[in-house]
Structure formats: C-alpha cells, structure tokens
Design an enzyme around this catalytic site. Structure first.
Site, PDB file in Angstrom:
ATOM      1  N   GLU A   1      39.806  55.873  31.771  1.00  0.00           N
ATOM      2  CA  GLU A   1      38.357  55.791  32.324  1.00  0.00           C
ATOM      3  C   GLU A   1      38.676  55.867  34.067  1.00  0.00           C
ATOM      4  OE1 GLU A   1      37.142  52.286  29.094  1.00  0.00           O
ATOM      5  OE2 GLU A   1      38.316  51.729  30.998  1.00  0.00           O
TER       6      GLU A   1
ATOM      7  N   TYR B   1      41.488  42.572  39.061  1.00  0.00           N
ATOM      8  CA  TYR B   1      40.393  43.619  38.392  1.00  0.00           C
ATOM      9  C   TYR B   1      39.174  43.004  39.045  1.00  0.00           C
ATOM     10  CZ  TYR B   1      42.676  46.584  35.260  1.00  0.00           C
ATOM     11  OH  TYR B   1      43.518  47.652  34.495  1.00  0.00           O
TER      12      TYR B   1
END
Length: 589
Positions: free
Chosen positions: A82, A201
């Site tokens: 991704e 993240y």
C-alpha cells in the site's frame, strides 16, 4: 548525514565523495533495502557499479516484494504494498529508475500518471452477512472514551509505551470501534502487538486518517510489486554493472570491536554448498539486512495446506550470530521468538472462468476486467471468524496472466480459529478450502461453493511465521541503529534496523534505511528526506480530529455564556478560521 526537506535539497546533486573511487560495497540480501542502498551508492555516492556486489541466498531478488507464477500451483503473492504520496525516499529512488512500461519515463512517472488517471478508492470497504454492505458508512464510531485513548497515546512519549501491548493501553470502546477494524485490517495489527508501533503509525499517517474508511489514502502499482518495482530496479542496477550472486548464503560476519571504533573484517558465506567469503579492507563496506518477515514462508497448493515452518531460519540465525558479538547489534529474539503472535497466512486465488468474477463485481461494484481499480484495497468480512480480508487490484495483476482470469489476494488475522463454512482453522486448510471460505463471505450460494472452489479457481496458500514480528512489543536497543556508534564500514538495513521516526512494514522504511546507510558511510553531501511532517502540521491535525469525531463539533466545557464568549473571541482569529474550515465549530453560531 543529515535530514532535510524542501526543493533546495531534493533537487540538488551531491559532489562525488572522497572515498567513492576506492570503496567497494557488499550487500547481504537482495530485498528492497539492499537494492535501494546499491542504487543510492551508484547515483548519489557515485561508486562504480562494478564495485558493488549483492549476495542473495535465494534465486531471485526482491525479498518480501514478490510475485511469481509457480509451476503446477499458479500465481503467488505473499502480500501487497500500500503506497502513498509521502514516501519521500521511495519516490526519490524511483524517479531515477527507468520504467519498463513507458518509453522515456521513470517508474515514478509511470506510477504518477497511472494514479492520476485511475485514482484509488473503495466502494465497499466492509461486508457482513455474506457479502452485504456492513453499513459502516465511513464512520469511525469512536466514543468519547475511545477518542481520549487515541489522544493519550498520540501525546505519550516513546518510553511510556515501550514493551506494552495495544490492548494494555486501549480500552474495549476503542477495540470495538470501526476505526480499529479499518486500522487493524489495513495494517495487520493484532491486539497483542506493540503500542509503540501503533503510536508511530498514528504520527506517520495522521494526514491519511480521513482516507481510512474508503482507502482513498492509498495508491497501487499497475502490476504486482515484483514486476512493477523490483524488476525495473534490478535491471537498472545490472545495467550499472552491479553484480548479483544468487544462491549465496551469508552465514556470519567478523568484526574488530575496539573502544570507539568498530569495523567489519570478513564476510562468511556458503555458495553452491561450498564455504567461502571475503576479507574486508578499510575501504570495503558491508550493508547487512537483518531479520526477515518472510523467512521460512511455506507455500501450499489447491490440495495441500501451507506448513508452519518453525525450523532453522537463516536470516534470523545470521542476526543472532552477529548480535552475540556486541550489545549494540540488537536483540533478535524479541522479534523472532514468538511465532504464535507473529504469524499469519495469506492466499492467492486465481479465477478460471467468469462465474466467480460476477460475485466479485457485486461486492466491489466495479468490473474486475475493466483494467482499472476494482476493490480499491482490501474488503473485510467483519463477521468472519478468521477476520478475512481480500482484494482485487487492477487486472491483469501479472503480465503473463490470461485476459479471462482474475488474481485475488486474501489474508486472515485469526488463522487458528475455525472458519464459518469449512469449520477448520485457515492454518489447516488447503487452497480449495480457503477458496470455499472466501466464496462463502463473498455471498456465493452455499450449494454452489464446493464446485466453484474446485473447478472455477486455483488457490495457493502461504504461511509466514514471522510476517508481523516487527510489531511485537519492543524497547529501545532491541533494533540496532542503521550505523551503530563507532562503525566505520558497516551498516544494518531493512525493517529491523532503527532509523528516525518512520514506521516499519512499509516500502519507505526499507528504502530509508538503505539511503541512510549509503549516505552515512560515504559521507554524501545531500540530506536524507525527512519523514513527512504531518504530525507537526496543525491543518493535518485538525482535519484528522474532525474525521475521528465523525464530523461532530467540539464540545467546550463550562457554562453556556462562557462558551459563547470564548467562541466569539476565537472566531475572529486565524485559529477560528481553521476550526471553522475543518468543521470543529459552526461558522454560523
């Protein structure tokens, strides 16, 4: 080496470093970190390609960035990548690599034009009740308590989260939210994974919070990751004279460890069953990929389950031997010592006739044979016992794929739980049985499932013992620095080397470590691009805040007259304009 941002540094060409003509470089492993590091040595450090050698135990380069058609089994991809706009080091690399698809273009040009013409987004991100829309409606459904958990983790120090699990710092409200469903399935997080990685993240991708529900945050290559990324990069390196030595397993590295100075002195390897190696002089550099998320992967087939291989693991064994020589070389057991919590399984399904693609189209709401975006990223079956997710990227996914076939990739986070149709754990299932379970959640009538799984598809399951090992709870020092203190001719690269504030399980992280290593050891006079600064951009933070609240305005505490007075004072300022822009206060109040 230093960090930089802006066009001044991005467009600059460094002068040739003083060591460039004397240096020779050895790369251990041919994953993306090594390929990138070699490319930066050639392009920016101006080391002649003929003086660079890449040592690889397998027969192909690319490491985890794979994509292949196996004889008698079918197409196989262990995972997908991704991508996003702000992978600064990745795009810095691929702007210089010629495209194999478009004459006169770079890989970056090709990718940029593709995603301009065919932007990615999902039309149905979550299903339930066998292929029906789960009606998450793009909402995160975070309670006030869950929102507070997120803010608390976002503001916590790294030290406060070291060694802690996600379910130790987030409450049930958060773990039952749509946000966690989107997040965990997109990034492959488990509740027992490290809270520190979750925090990293959040900071790294806060600018993409709004794109989580429909996956519009993501971009994808035209074909699988091997053909779109690894192959053009490898060919370019070979054209520069870089040597690849396949079927060469590095077994150990010797070091001269003195106070304040550390030097690699010899690489040991086995090639074609015979021991060998090379002595390293003052101008010989070694870049070692430590650990491996795809080590000991095992492929099953249509009639054979994938096997969990817990035997000797060469990449991990090499790091163990290296780490035993100096505490600064990391602690591999933290990552490779708990297979039960680092494994999961994926599978590649290839449809053989039009019957299954009709059901794919019903869920994706796009024609899988259009050549454009299909699912727009993963579709998660929320009520799947395996927590199964699947995706169909642009087709064909392989250049040699027949025009009437569709390649589907799927994976599950709970591989040891019995399925809803096959009543077996995914870990015990053949490719045919995995296909049955997927067809069940796709909405295929139960009476048709066995025949379609047997005759209308071929499936290759892959069990990966270490695939989320870097998510396991860790502390400072568990991963070595890219260039340890005092190191003069060696670096550690890849997902288990420590660099900056970037986050792992991304192509960007691998490329960043390769770039940092090359720039540090050769003293390249150009900055390594800083991680995108969205976590310091008030506009990105306000946009994320608005989306996490599902568009609800801020509720200011205190009496009504004080709230109105405060809002009146704020509305006339730049802060007020920003709050109104992102829907956190009502401009008509």
């Amino acid at each position: 080496m230093y960090w930089s941002s802006g066009n001044y540094e991005a467009f600059a060409r460094p002068r040739k470093p003083e060591r460039a003509d004397r240096a020779s470089a050895w790369f251990v492993g041919s994953g993306l970190a090594s390929l990138a590091g070699a490319a930066f040595l050639v392009r920016d450090a101006q080391v002649p390609g003929e003086r660079i050698t890449i040592l690889e135990r397998l027969r192909l380069p690319g490491g985890a960035l794979d994509g292949i058609k196996e004889p008698e089994k079918g197409f196989v991809v262990r995972g997908g990548r991704e991508l996003e706009d702000h992978m600064e080091c990745l795009w810095d690399l691929f702007r210089s690599v010629p495209s194999l698809e478009v004459e006169g273009a770079s890989v970056l040009d090709e990718f940029y034009w593709l995603n301009k013409d065919d932007p990615n987004f999902s039309l149905q991100r979550v299903t339930e009740q066998r292929g029906r829309d789960a009606r998450t409606d793009g909402l995160f459904a975070l309670s006030d308590r869950a929102q507070k958990d997120l803010v608390r983790i976002f503001l916590a120090t790294r030290e406060e989260l070291e060694g802690k699990r996600i379910d130790e710092v987030f409450g049930r409200d958060f773990l039952d939210s749509n946000f966690w469903l989107y997040w965990r399935t997109m990034f492959a997080f488990e509740e027992w994974h490290g809270a520190l990685e979750m925090k990293l993240y959040l900071h790294r991708f806060v600018h993409h919070v709004g794109g989580l529900p429909d996956l519009s945050a993501l971009k994808f290559t035209k074909y699988n990751q091997y053909e779109s990324m690894v192959l053009p990069l490898t060919r370019w390196l070979m054209d520069q004279g870089v040597t690849f030595r396949f079927e060469t397993e590095v077994t150990d590295i010797d070091f001269d460890l003195a106070p304040g100075r550390k030097r690699a002195t010899r690489i040991h390897w086995t090639e074609a069953g015979r021991p060998g190696g090379v002595e390293l002089g003052e101008d010989d550099l070694v870049f070692t990929t430590i650990g491996s998320l795809t080590e000991n992967s095992d492929n099953g087939d249509q009639h054979t389950p994938a096997r969990l291989n817990e035997g000797p693991a060469p990449a991990w064994d090499l790091w163990r031997r290296i780490a035993a020589k100096d505490p600064e070389f990391g602690r591999p057991e933290v990552f490779c010592g708990n297979i039960a919590q680092s494994k999961w399984e994926s599978a590649t399904v290839t449809t053989l006739d039009p019957r299954i693609p009709r059901y794919i189209q019903q869920v994706a709401k796009r024609d899988p044979f259009s050549g454009g975006v299909v699912t727009g990223g993963i579709v998660t079956a929320r009520d799947s016992s395996w927590l199964l997710s699947w995706t169909v990227n642009r087709q064909p996914h392989f250049k040699q794929q027949p025009a009437d076939q569709v390649v589907v990739w799927l994976y599950s986070l709970f591989v040891d739980r019995p399925g809803d149709f096959v009543r077996k754990p995914m870990a015990e299932c053949t490719g045919e049985e995995i296909t049955q379970e997927w067809l069940y959640h796709l909405g295929v009538p139960e009476a048709e499932i066995p025949e379609l799984a047997a005759g209308a598809a071929r499936c290759v399951p892959v069990m990966m013992p270490y695939v989320t090992s870097f998510f396991l709870p860790r502390k400072a020092g568990d991963r070595p620095q890219v260039v340890p203190d005092g190191a003069v001719n060696f670096a550690f690269i890849g997902q288990f080397a420590e660099t900056g504030r970037d986050c792992i399980f991304t192509t960007e992280y691998s490329v960043r470590t390769g770039m940092e290593a090359a720039y540090r050891l050769l003293d390249v006079e150009r900055g390594v691009p800083e991680v995108f600064n969205s976590t310091y951009d008030v506009r990105k933070l306000l946009a994320a805040t608005s989306r996490l609240r599902d568009g609800a305005e801020l509720n200011l505490p205190g009496p009504e007259f004080l709230r109105k007075r405060l809002l009146h004072r704020v509305e006339a300022t730049e802060v007020g304009a920003l709050l109104e822009e992102f829907g956190l206060i009502d401009e008509g109040r």
